[in-house]
Design an enzyme around this catalytic site. Sequence first.
Site, PDB file in Angstrom:
ATOM      1  N   PHE A  68      -1.069  36.352  35.739  1.00  0.00           N
ATOM      2  CA  PHE A  68      -0.989  35.125  34.976  1.00  0.00           C
ATOM      3  C   PHE A  68      -0.357  35.161  33.775  1.00  0.00           C
ATOM      4  CE2 PHE A  68      -4.219  33.972  38.200  1.00  0.00           C
ATOM      5  CZ  PHE A  68      -4.322  32.790  38.153  1.00  0.00           C
ATOM      6  N   THR A 104      -2.314  32.170  48.750  1.00  0.00           N
ATOM      7  CA  THR A 104      -0.977  32.404  48.068  1.00  0.00           C
ATOM      8  C   THR A 104      -0.504  33.710  48.042  1.00  0.00           C
ATOM      9  OG1 THR A 104      -1.805  30.659  46.462  1.00  0.00           O
ATOM     10  CG2 THR A 104       0.165  32.167  45.773  1.00  0.00           C
ATOM     11  N   LYS A 128     -13.116  22.682  46.258  1.00  0.00           N
ATOM     12  CA  LYS A 128     -12.261  23.918  46.246  1.00  0.00           C
ATOM     13  C   LYS A 128     -10.715  23.270  46.248  1.00  0.00           C
ATOM     14  CE  LYS A 128     -11.572  27.772  49.331  1.00  0.00           C
ATOM     15  NZ  LYS A 128     -10.137  27.802  49.645  1.00  0.00           N
ATOM     16  N   PHE A 142     -12.830  33.992  51.657  1.00  0.00           N
ATOM     17  CA  PHE A 142     -13.807  34.418  50.492  1.00  0.00           C
ATOM     18  C   PHE A 142     -13.686  35.837  49.926  1.00  0.00           C
ATOM     19  CE2 PHE A 142     -16.358  30.511  51.527  1.00  0.00           C
ATOM     20  CZ  PHE A 142     -15.897  29.962  50.611  1.00  0.00           C
ATOM     21  N   LYS A 176      -5.914  34.142  47.361  1.00  0.00           N
ATOM     22  CA  LYS A 176      -5.770  35.001  48.327  1.00  0.00           C
ATOM     23  C   LYS A 176      -4.721  34.540  49.280  1.00  0.00           C
ATOM     24  CE  LYS A 176      -9.347  35.279  51.155  1.00  0.00           C
ATOM     25  NZ  LYS A 176      -9.888  34.307  50.290  1.00  0.00           N
TER      26      LYS A 176
END
Length: 557
Positions: free
Chosen positions: A381, A73, A105, A301, A71
């Site tokens: 990805f 990034t 994290k 989150f 998020k």
Amino acid sequence: MKTDIEIAQEARMMHIRDVVKPFGIEEDELDFYGKYKAKVSEELWNRVRGAKDGKLVLVTAINPTPAGEGKTTISIGLSQALNKLGKKSIVALREPSLGPCFGIKGGAAGGGYAQVVPMEDLNLHFTGDFHAITSANNLLAAMLDNHIQQGNALRIDTRRVVWKRCMDMNDRVLRNIVVGLGAPTDGVVREDHFVITVASEIMAILCLCSDLRDLKERLGQIIVAYNDKGEPVTASQIKAVGAMAALLKDAIKPNLIQTLEHTPAIVHGGPFANIAHGCNSVQATRLAMKLSDVAVTEAGFGADLGAEKFMDIKCRQSGIKPDAVVMVATVKALKYNGGVSKSELSLPNLEALKKGIVNLEKHIENIQKFGVPVVVALNAFLSDTEEEYAFIRDFCEARGCAFALAEVWAKGGEGGIALAEKVLETLETKESQYHPLYDVSLPLKEKINTIAREIYGADGVAYAPAAEKMIAQLEAQGFGGLPVCMAKNQYSLSDDQTKLGRPVGFTITVRDVYVSAGAGFVVVLTGNVMTMPGLSKSPAAYNIDVDETTGKIVGLF
């Protein structure tokens, strides 16, 4: 492949005065912390406060998974891309806590070629804001205990001291402690507790206040204990407000750093979204809007936590309104929600993707309940397939959402052009009809039930006896009209982190409730969420070190 810290350490940073000059910020409007960090002066805000607001884009995500969503990034890469398209854009982010950095994290500076720098400074001590908040929190605790020791003129019931000490580190053994042991001069023996700094009410106050005057008013309203008649005792009565404000006078100022592409980033405040309200400071977001054509900010989150609190707490208190929401997801994370193990997430599995995409579907529906248009950003990805992309694109567009693939980790702003174009198109063609989810005047239980049913998808809410008692007490004391801040695990829409995807047929359990009167909300503790996390069996701290030859930090992220 280079690591995030290697990419960050190889970056050639510009002096921060040169980064912000194209945005109309003058050198004498900054308080410098070396060459690459600065705090914003009050003079700058006073100069721009009457300027027209730019558009505001909120970046949120599906529920986090071990596969990662990226998020922050995406937030940074989107802002970089908007600047490449000729739009002035500033990204407004939260500061990372030391707890996750040394825990599991990791840092919070973005990743790849969509990072903010100096990365090591940001993830460690930065400009000292968290230390100031910790000190102010613990000063209040010390003055409270000193008041009790020095005669207890306010007749505080030592069994009902509710103010907790804090520290910015995961340390489970401090959750429940006993203080005052020893000689009579060492204080009154009582049970005490620690929370992590990001869960301190002072963190929330700093992030929600509008200026120093508002900060001091909110600090004074903090409830630290109850007296022998059951009446609240406040920080103002303990006479701690002025000293706390002195510790916070610099921390209240937003911080300026830069992205890898030398665009400005305002980084300020850092409440966790699972145990606090999960948004950066109101001052930082407002400043970004005044200085940008399109400001980009994030909420922590999944959208069930950070975005809900952004909409129902931050926007309600500040008057800020988002113009669009970017919902971040990954193919891997959706497959994880579809039941695929972490070791097999790189393998094509369209059936698992179809099963897990219901998590994204629920988050889209939730944001649409606030009246704000949604753009889905799929963080790319190498293991993803075109078939998977096509399925997700069709799924999103069928639900009225724009869709874009984001390659910002590998390509920086260039990899976010497609997303930036979709965001700009959405801003131009779809008007936000933002509104909160619930009427703040409703009773506390109705507000809790509304979030549980509408956002989490629960059948209902079960209340522990302690929670029932506190709700009745808070409403009798006049706090029933505050919004609620739900403390819930981040991994599931439910309060059971093992229930992935879009769980149904469950009940949310509320075990306790307390008021953060200075912050202006009621905290609702659900499930087994902890306000002081612990370290994992193999914490990230094992891998962090300083190279003796170069002096560079290694293993941070």
